[in-house]
Design a protein around this motif. Structure first.
Motif, PDB file in Angstrom:
ATOM      1  N   PRO A  23       0.830  -1.217   0.000  1.00 25.57           N
ATOM      2  CA  PRO A  23       0.000   0.000   0.000  1.00 25.57           C
ATOM      3  C   PRO A  23       0.855   1.254   0.000  1.00 25.57           C
ATOM      4  CG  PRO A  23      -0.796  -1.584   1.620  1.00 25.57           C
ATOM      5  CD  PRO A  23       0.523  -2.105   1.125  1.00 25.57           C
ATOM      6  N   GLN A  24       0.455   2.197  -0.798  1.00 27.83           N
ATOM      7  CA  GLN A  24       1.172   3.459  -0.906  1.00 27.83           C
ATOM      8  C   GLN A  24       0.579   4.467   0.075  1.00 27.83           C
ATOM      9  OE1 GLN A  24       3.895   3.936  -3.220  1.00 27.83           O
ATOM     10  NE2 GLN A  24       3.637   1.725  -3.055  1.00 27.83           N
ATOM     11  N   ASN A  25       1.406   4.956   0.964  1.00 27.43           N
ATOM     12  CA  ASN A  25       0.969   5.959   1.927  1.00 27.43           C
ATOM     13  C   ASN A  25       1.098   7.345   1.332  1.00 27.43           C
ATOM     14  OD1 ASN A  25       0.553   3.954   3.896  1.00 27.43           O
ATOM     15  ND2 ASN A  25       2.717   4.045   4.509  1.00 27.43           N
ATOM     16  N   ALA A  26       0.073   8.139   1.533  1.00 29.71           N
ATOM     17  CA  ALA A  26       0.120   9.520   1.058  1.00 29.71           C
ATOM     18  C   ALA A  26       1.151  10.288   1.878  1.00 29.71           C
ATOM     19  CB  ALA A  26      -1.249  10.182   1.179  1.00 29.71           C
ATOM     20  N   ARG A  27       2.171  10.778   1.229  1.00 29.00           N
ATOM     21  CA  ARG A  27       3.255  11.458   1.937  1.00 29.00           C
ATOM     22  C   ARG A  27       3.237  12.945   1.622  1.00 29.00           C
ATOM     23  NH1 ARG A  27       8.616   9.534  -1.459  1.00 29.00           N
ATOM     24  NH2 ARG A  27       7.848  10.087  -3.528  1.00 29.00           N
ATOM     25  N   GLU A  28       3.644  13.713   2.591  1.00 25.01           N
ATOM     26  CA  GLU A  28       3.716  15.156   2.430  1.00 25.01           C
ATOM     27  C   GLU A  28       5.108  15.534   1.947  1.00 25.01           C
ATOM     28  OE1 GLU A  28       2.682  17.003   6.049  1.00 25.01           O
ATOM     29  OE2 GLU A  28       0.631  16.219   6.103  1.00 25.01           O
ATOM     30  N   VAL A  29       5.117  16.254   0.884  1.00 23.10           N
ATOM     31  CA  VAL A  29       6.380  16.657   0.281  1.00 23.10           C
ATOM     32  C   VAL A  29       6.654  18.109   0.652  1.00 23.10           C
ATOM     33  CG1 VAL A  29       7.666  16.904  -1.878  1.00 23.10           C
ATOM     34  CG2 VAL A  29       5.980  15.063  -1.619  1.00 23.10           C
ATOM     35  N   GLY A  30       7.827  18.356   1.241  1.00 23.20           N
ATOM     36  CA  GLY A  30       8.225  19.715   1.572  1.00 23.20           C
ATOM     37  C   GLY A  30       9.080  20.322   0.477  1.00 23.20           C
ATOM     38  N   PHE A  31       8.766  21.552   0.134  1.00 23.70           N
ATOM     39  CA  PHE A  31       9.465  22.218  -0.959  1.00 23.70           C
ATOM     40  C   PHE A  31      10.409  23.314  -0.464  1.00 23.70           C
ATOM     41  CE2 PHE A  31       5.524  20.562  -2.742  1.00 23.70           C
ATOM     42  CZ  PHE A  31       5.989  19.920  -3.884  1.00 23.70           C
ATOM     43  N   GLU A  32      10.749  23.281   0.842  1.00 22.11           N
ATOM     44  CA  GLU A  32      11.631  24.319   1.360  1.00 22.11           C
ATOM     45  C   GLU A  32      13.009  24.230   0.712  1.00 22.11           C
ATOM     46  OE1 GLU A  32       9.856  22.318   3.183  1.00 22.11           O
ATOM     47  OE2 GLU A  32       8.398  23.577   4.252  1.00 22.11           O
ATOM     48  N   TYR A  33      13.551  23.025   0.623  1.00 24.29           N
ATOM     49  CA  TYR A  33      14.883  22.870   0.031  1.00 24.29           C
ATOM     50  C   TYR A  33      14.875  23.279  -1.438  1.00 24.29           C
ATOM     51  CZ  TYR A  33      19.059  20.580  -1.763  1.00 24.29           C
ATOM     52  OH  TYR A  33      20.254  20.325  -2.393  1.00 24.29           O
ATOM     53  N   MET A  34      13.821  22.882  -2.169  1.00 28.57           N
ATOM     54  CA  MET A  34      13.743  23.246  -3.581  1.00 28.57           C
ATOM     55  C   MET A  34      13.611  24.754  -3.759  1.00 28.57           C
ATOM     56  SD  MET A  34      11.065  21.857  -6.457  1.00 28.57           S
ATOM     57  CE  MET A  34      11.540  20.175  -6.095  1.00 28.57           C
ATOM     58  N   ASN A  35      12.808  25.388  -2.918  1.00 29.28           N
ATOM     59  CA  ASN A  35      12.665  26.841  -3.009  1.00 29.28           C
ATOM     60  C   ASN A  35      13.987  27.551  -2.719  1.00 29.28           C
ATOM     61  OD1 ASN A  35       9.941  26.559  -3.578  1.00 29.28           O
ATOM     62  ND2 ASN A  35       9.324  26.720  -1.434  1.00 29.28           N
ATOM     63  N   ARG A  36      14.721  27.041  -1.733  1.00 33.70           N
ATOM     64  CA  ARG A  36      16.013  27.652  -1.403  1.00 33.70           C
ATOM     65  C   ARG A  36      17.000  27.494  -2.557  1.00 33.70           C
ATOM     66  NH1 ARG A  36      16.457  25.384   3.018  1.00 33.70           N
ATOM     67  NH2 ARG A  36      17.851  23.651   2.500  1.00 33.70           N
ATOM     68  N   GLU A  37      17.023  26.310  -3.154  1.00 35.79           N
ATOM     69  CA  GLU A  37      17.928  26.095  -4.278  1.00 35.79           C
ATOM     70  C   GLU A  37      17.554  26.979  -5.468  1.00 35.79           C
ATOM     71  OE1 GLU A  37      20.688  24.250  -4.553  1.00 35.79           O
ATOM     72  OE2 GLU A  37      20.540  23.951  -2.391  1.00 35.79           O
ATOM     73  N   LEU A  38      16.270  27.108  -5.743  1.00 35.37           N
ATOM     74  CA  LEU A  38      15.838  27.966  -6.846  1.00 35.37           C
ATOM     75  C   LEU A  38      16.191  29.424  -6.576  1.00 35.37           C
ATOM     76  CD1 LEU A  38      12.329  26.435  -7.666  1.00 35.37           C
ATOM     77  CD2 LEU A  38      14.418  26.275  -9.036  1.00 35.37           C
ATOM     78  N   LEU A  39      16.059  29.857  -5.310  1.00 35.45           N
ATOM     79  CA  LEU A  39      16.393  31.234  -4.965  1.00 35.45           C
ATOM     80  C   LEU A  39      17.874  31.508  -5.177  1.00 35.45           C
ATOM     81  CD1 LEU A  39      15.549  33.951  -3.758  1.00 35.45           C
ATOM     82  CD2 LEU A  39      15.985  33.001  -1.492  1.00 35.45           C
ATOM     83  N   TRP A  40      18.737  30.624  -4.662  1.00 44.16           N
ATOM     84  CA  TRP A  40      20.171  30.837  -4.832  1.00 44.16           C
ATOM     85  C   TRP A  40      20.583  30.705  -6.287  1.00 44.16           C
ATOM     86  CZ3 TRP A  40      23.018  33.271  -1.579  1.00 44.16           C
ATOM     87  CH2 TRP A  40      22.748  33.225  -0.215  1.00 44.16           C
ATOM     88  N   HIS A  41      19.951  29.813  -7.020  1.00 42.88           N
ATOM     89  CA  HIS A  41      20.280  29.662  -8.436  1.00 42.88           C
ATOM     90  C   HIS A  41      19.910  30.924  -9.213  1.00 42.88           C
ATOM     91  CE1 HIS A  41      21.129  27.535 -12.132  1.00 42.88           C
ATOM     92  NE2 HIS A  41      19.950  27.895 -12.614  1.00 42.88           N
ATOM     93  N   GLY A  42      18.737  31.475  -8.933  1.00 38.97           N
ATOM     94  CA  GLY A  42      18.350  32.719  -9.594  1.00 38.97           C
ATOM     95  C   GLY A  42      19.243  33.882  -9.211  1.00 38.97           C
TER      96      GLY A  42
END
Length: 305
Positions: free
Chosen positions: A180-199
């Motif tokens: 069974p696949q459990n619905a998991r919560e995905v956090g985007f804090e790391y992705m947002n930080r990487e996108l900010l520094w990349h920009g």
């Protein structure tokens, strides 16, 4: 109770893209196995298996079927994606693997169907008798019907997300998750930080070449250290003529750019050629022209303490 069952069905439902990825993985595995098998006979006579290629392929696919679907209820691509086949005809809500007959019919429809298609193609290509004409037309008609049925089944699959192939629909087997696949919560804090520094890095890469560092440095130095004294006096020229305003050494072939400071010819000329907006690093005066020192002051006089 009903909402809980609906929630379990929604979480156990296999995505369409996962089912299509499993099919592509199966095709890639078959190509890899066939290429490895042909490399084993690379040093033998060319065309050794040309006459029996459909039978050899069918034997390899049957070998894969035996240790995948027959024993584990899933293909290799499905096993990678945590998917397996389930018997859709079973009324029980629990997992019911495909029956033995369904597995055998699956092998007959997939492996036997491909073998029959390749063998019929070779047969019709090598024999041009009139008796084979009607048989060839019937075979082409059957293949066309199967292609049309596969297309209709694929359109239904895109709408409902069940039975990715026509064989699965005819045999009544569909894909479910092994666990069974459990619905998991995905956090985007790391992705947002990487996108900010990349920009921010891309903005600096775009901005830095547009900034005249030398001119900015001269402006800041002129604001921090205000100049005193006359700008064109001989004494000032004599004082500043003891060293080059760029390299700090005794000026070689002293030149001026229109201000009271002295430069080596090679220092000021190379800086001016490198940056057409070159300014004096001492006072910030822009370069109007690079001229030799013509103030009537001999270098021997400048050297006098």
């Amino acid at each position: 109770m009903a909402p809980r069952e609906e929630h379990m069905k929604s979480t156990d439902r296999v995505l369409r893209i996962s089912q299509l990825d499993a099919l592509e993985l199966n095709k890639a595995l078959e190509q890899l196995v066939w290429s490895q098998f042909t490399q084993c006979f690379h040093g033998f006579k060319p065309g050794l298996f040309a006459r029996f290629e459909p039978e050899v392929k069918a034997f390899l696919w049957l070998f894969l079927w035996r240790f995948t679907i027959y024993s584990k209820n899933a293909t290799v691509g499905q096993s990678v994606l945590n998917i397996q086949y389930k018997d859709s005809f079973s009324p029980s809500l629990r997992y019911q693997p495909p029956s033995k007959n369904q597995k055998l019919w699956y092998a007959l429809c997939t492996i036997g169907g491909r073998w029959l298609e390749e063998r019929c193609y070779d047969l019709f290509r090598n024999h041009h008798l009139a008796s084979f004409g009607k048989l060839k037309q019937c075979a082409n008609f059957v293949v066309g019907l199967l292609k049309l049925g596969g297309l209709i089944n694929f359109l239904i699959f895109l709408q409902r997300g069940k039975f990715a192939t026509l064989t699965e629909r005819l045999l009544g087997i569909h894909s479910v998750f092994c666990r069974p696949q459990n619905a998991r919560e995905v956090g985007f804090e790391y992705m947002n930080r990487e996108l900010l520094w990349h920009g921010f890095a891309e903005f600096l890469i775009f901005l830095l070449p547009l900034i005249n560092i030398q001119k900015l440095k001269a402006k800041l130095s002129s604001w921090c250290i205000p100049l005193t004294g006359a700008s064109n006096s001989d004494g000032t020229l004599a004082t500043s003529g003891k060293e080059c305003s760029l390299c700090g050494e005794w000026p070689t072939m002293p030149h001026t750019i229109g201000c009271e400071h002295i430069f080596c010819y090679y220092c000021v000329k190379s800086s001016f050629l490198f940056d057409m907006y070159f300014t004096c690093p001492k006072c910030g005066t822009e370069v109007h022209s690079v001229q030799p020192l013509k103030s009537g002051i001999e270098m021997s006089e400048v050297n006098v303490p």
